[in-house]
Scaffold this motif. Structure first.
Motif, PDB file in Angstrom:
ATOM      1  N   GLN A   1       0.916  -1.172   0.055  1.00  0.00           N
ATOM      2  CA  GLN A   1       0.052  -0.097   0.014  1.00  0.00           C
ATOM      3  C   GLN A   1       0.886   1.367  -0.054  1.00  0.00           C
TER       4      GLN A   1
ATOM      5  N   LYS B   1       2.290   4.558  -1.067  1.00  0.00           N
ATOM      6  CA  LYS B   1       1.483   5.781  -1.787  1.00  0.00           C
ATOM      7  C   LYS B   1       2.287   6.046  -3.028  1.00  0.00           C
TER       8      LYS B   1
ATOM      9  N   GLY C   1       2.426   5.439  -6.591  1.00  0.00           N
ATOM     10  CA  GLY C   1       2.640   4.205  -6.100  1.00  0.00           C
ATOM     11  C   GLY C   1       1.587   3.190  -6.399  1.00  0.00           C
TER      12      GLY C   1
ATOM     13  N   GLY D   1       0.003   1.481  -3.914  1.00  0.00           N
ATOM     14  CA  GLY D   1      -1.119   1.477  -2.839  1.00  0.00           C
ATOM     15  C   GLY D   1      -2.113   2.684  -3.667  1.00  0.00           C
ATOM     16  N   SER D   2      -1.501   3.594  -4.230  1.00  0.00           N
ATOM     17  CA  SER D   2      -2.286   4.564  -4.900  1.00  0.00           C
ATOM     18  C   SER D   2      -3.285   4.157  -5.989  1.00  0.00           C
TER      19      SER D   2
ATOM     20  N   ALA E   1      -6.295   2.374  -4.518  1.00  0.00           N
ATOM     21  CA  ALA E   1      -7.191   3.102  -3.883  1.00  0.00           C
ATOM     22  C   ALA E   1      -8.547   3.339  -4.477  1.00  0.00           C
ATOM     23  N   PRO E   2      -8.990   3.381  -5.852  1.00  0.00           N
ATOM     24  CA  PRO E   2     -10.433   3.390  -6.278  1.00  0.00           C
ATOM     25  C   PRO E   2     -11.011   2.305  -5.787  1.00  0.00           C
ATOM     26  N   LEU E   3     -10.427   1.091  -5.674  1.00  0.00           N
ATOM     27  CA  LEU E   3     -11.282  -0.167  -5.218  1.00  0.00           C
ATOM     28  C   LEU E   3     -11.394   0.105  -3.718  1.00  0.00           C
TER      29      LEU E   3
ATOM     30  N   PHE F   1     -11.443   2.712  -1.954  1.00  0.00           N
ATOM     31  CA  PHE F   1     -12.598   3.803  -1.737  1.00  0.00           C
ATOM     32  C   PHE F   1     -13.985   3.473  -1.782  1.00  0.00           C
ATOM     33  N   ALA F   2     -14.010   2.643  -3.274  1.00  0.00           N
ATOM     34  CA  ALA F   2     -15.434   2.411  -3.703  1.00  0.00           C
ATOM     35  C   ALA F   2     -15.861   1.353  -2.898  1.00  0.00           C
TER      36      ALA F   2
ATOM     37  N   GLN G   1     -15.250   0.946   0.576  1.00  0.00           N
ATOM     38  CA  GLN G   1     -15.384   1.428   1.837  1.00  0.00           C
ATOM     39  C   GLN G   1     -16.647   1.018   2.699  1.00  0.00           C
TER      40      GLN G   1
END
Lengths: 312, 312
Positions: free
Chosen positions: A196, A198, A209, A211-212, A215-217, A219-220, A222
């Motif tokens: 993860q 960044k 990086g 982890g970024s 991040a879409p998955l 966040f979606a 969450q």
């Protein structure tokens, strides 16, 4: 000098041969981060080759532990070969290899299921080596994608048993939607991230990086799904290492340049740590007015500084 | 029946013509979410056409407030035309238009700077209409990208004054790295998101939404840069609406199907709210054992239910 075995808020900054020797003698297994510790991109850190040779001559176990998920062990071996640093493939634990070991040996991932991959060839190679069926990844079908709002292409696939996200320079909306829909529809589909981080350092700066890119998955989904993160500072990396190597954590030392990954990893796993300068951490983060809550056991300017012991 | 003006933990569920009339008469300006309130995809919610006509006949102001950043006002007008719902373009506030208004009228974005866009044509059209120079977006140069680890392509660009992220079906690593490097290198570059919706509903399910597509930048820059989010539930959307429409929030009502966006928006802006069922919110989230902390002022089965007033 006595070497403290518990961290204090002001970790000792090692500067003398006596301090180096006391630490060296107290360690049987060195876990070494690569970029920032062994080399900076194409340049080997001065003294490090001699230090690695000294570790081997003294019968120490050496394990290279890196979060970079783009390379397989074989690819890492080539990187080390180019830098003229002798290593065995079995000594290298990248998060690509660790993910494959974790899936096979810890999750017992079923042979009749496939993992949907967001990642590069190095990750695919390690999954293949462990006999884990995969799809996505570098397949041009998913990777070369013309922007589209056609959502009918996203269909359930009961053969998918996991989604594994690593660094993927071919990230696109199709891959994200496929991965999302597998995780959305079936709570039994494992949600795994190689790491993860960044950002990652290159060309003297940082870029987006691994982890970024996941991040879409994260966040979606969450509040619905939590990912298992394999790489440092998380325990699955240690579980994967322990599945192949046996050592006493009390006699091990994690050497790294990153507080959030390397040093936090040592704390998670009950090991001591040595923070090297010259990488991503500034001295103020350890000795400044508002130090990081993640505190290394020891600090040193460079791992190469231990080479002085060879001359004594 | 008396209409309470403050929310309680158990908001009244309106069911009778008397309750509908008391609410209707207390409102001068209706702010209406679109998908889930006016229509579900291609289907108009029964009764809503009559209700809209009733609002217009009674001299109410009607403003359509939607977080969808893929469409310009002109595109929305066409959507409404197809559904045979009469609207004026000036009544439509999508987050694409709101972003352009916010940049020009609130940020006073300099005429000699450009915004780097992650988004679709609708967003570009609105920026063009407000005279804001842009790059990225649907330009094939950035959008059709073959996976590559060549980081030399990411160069500083002093002409960039903002990064604006909306829904972008052409998201890729090149666009993310360009946007990231502009924000990383210059603290004066504005970091704007059209909205932060995790997902969006289509085809009877959800897919990866606009907020998830900007998550790589938000995550990579965590602790260094905080984005300004334009869309509901955030105040910039209201600032943009107020820049063009004048109304008394105490006599306004936000109607929506989403607690996290529509209802939270009404709270941010000091307006009353009406939650409609049949959209993304389940009754248990309001009346269940563990209700959401975001509480609407009123609840109704459907906005179309107000049509009964026309017949009385």
């Amino acid at each position: 000098m006595t070497i403290p075995t518990t961290t204090t808020t002001q970790p000792p900054f090692l500067r003398t041969p006596e301090e180096y020797k006391a630490l060296f003698d107290s360690v049987d297994t060195f876990l070494l981060d690569c970029d920032g510790v062994i080399y900076h991109g194409p340049v080997v850190v001065p003294g490090v080759k001699a230090v690695l040779q000294m570790m081997r001559d003294a019968g120490k176990k050496v394990i290279f532990v890196t979060n970079n998920a783009t390379k397989s062990r074989a690819m890492y071996k080539k990187t080390f070969d180019k830098l003229d640093i002798p290593v065995h493939e079995s000594e290298i634990f990248g998060s690509a290899y660790a993910s494959a070991v974790y899936m096979r040996d810890v999750l017992n991932f079923p042979a009749d299921k496939r993992v949907y991959v967001l990642g590069e060839k190095g990750l695919e190679d390690e999954l293949d080596a462990k006999g884990i069926q995969r799809t996505g990844g570098t397949d041009p079908e998913d990777r070369v994608f013309l922007p589209s709002m056609d959502f009918s292409v996203y269909q359930p696939d009961p053969s998918i048993g996991a989604v594994l996200c690593g660094f993927d320079s071919g990230i696109n909306y199709k891959k994200l939607c496929k991965a999302y829909s597998y995780l959305r529809d079936d709570p039994n589909v494992h949600f795994l991230l190689t790491n993860q981080d960044k950002t990652f350092p290159t060309h003297g700066t940082t870029f987006v990086g691994s982890g970024s890119l996941s991040a879409p998955l994260v966040f979606a989904l969450q509040g619905k799904r939590e990912p298992t993160v394999i790489g440092k500072p998380n325990k699955p990396m240690m579980d994967a290492i322990i599945a192949e190597h046996h050592f006493d954590p009390a006699r091990a030392l994690m050497v790294g340049d990153n507080l959030a990954t390397d040093i936090a990893f040592s704390q998670t796993c009950g090991m001591r740590s040595l923070l090297v300068m010259g990488g991503v951490t500034h001295k103020e983060e350890v000795y400044g007015e508002n130090p990081s809550p993640v505190v290394p056991t020891f600090v040193i300017e460079s791992l190469g500084d231990l080479a002085v012991l060879q001359k004594n």
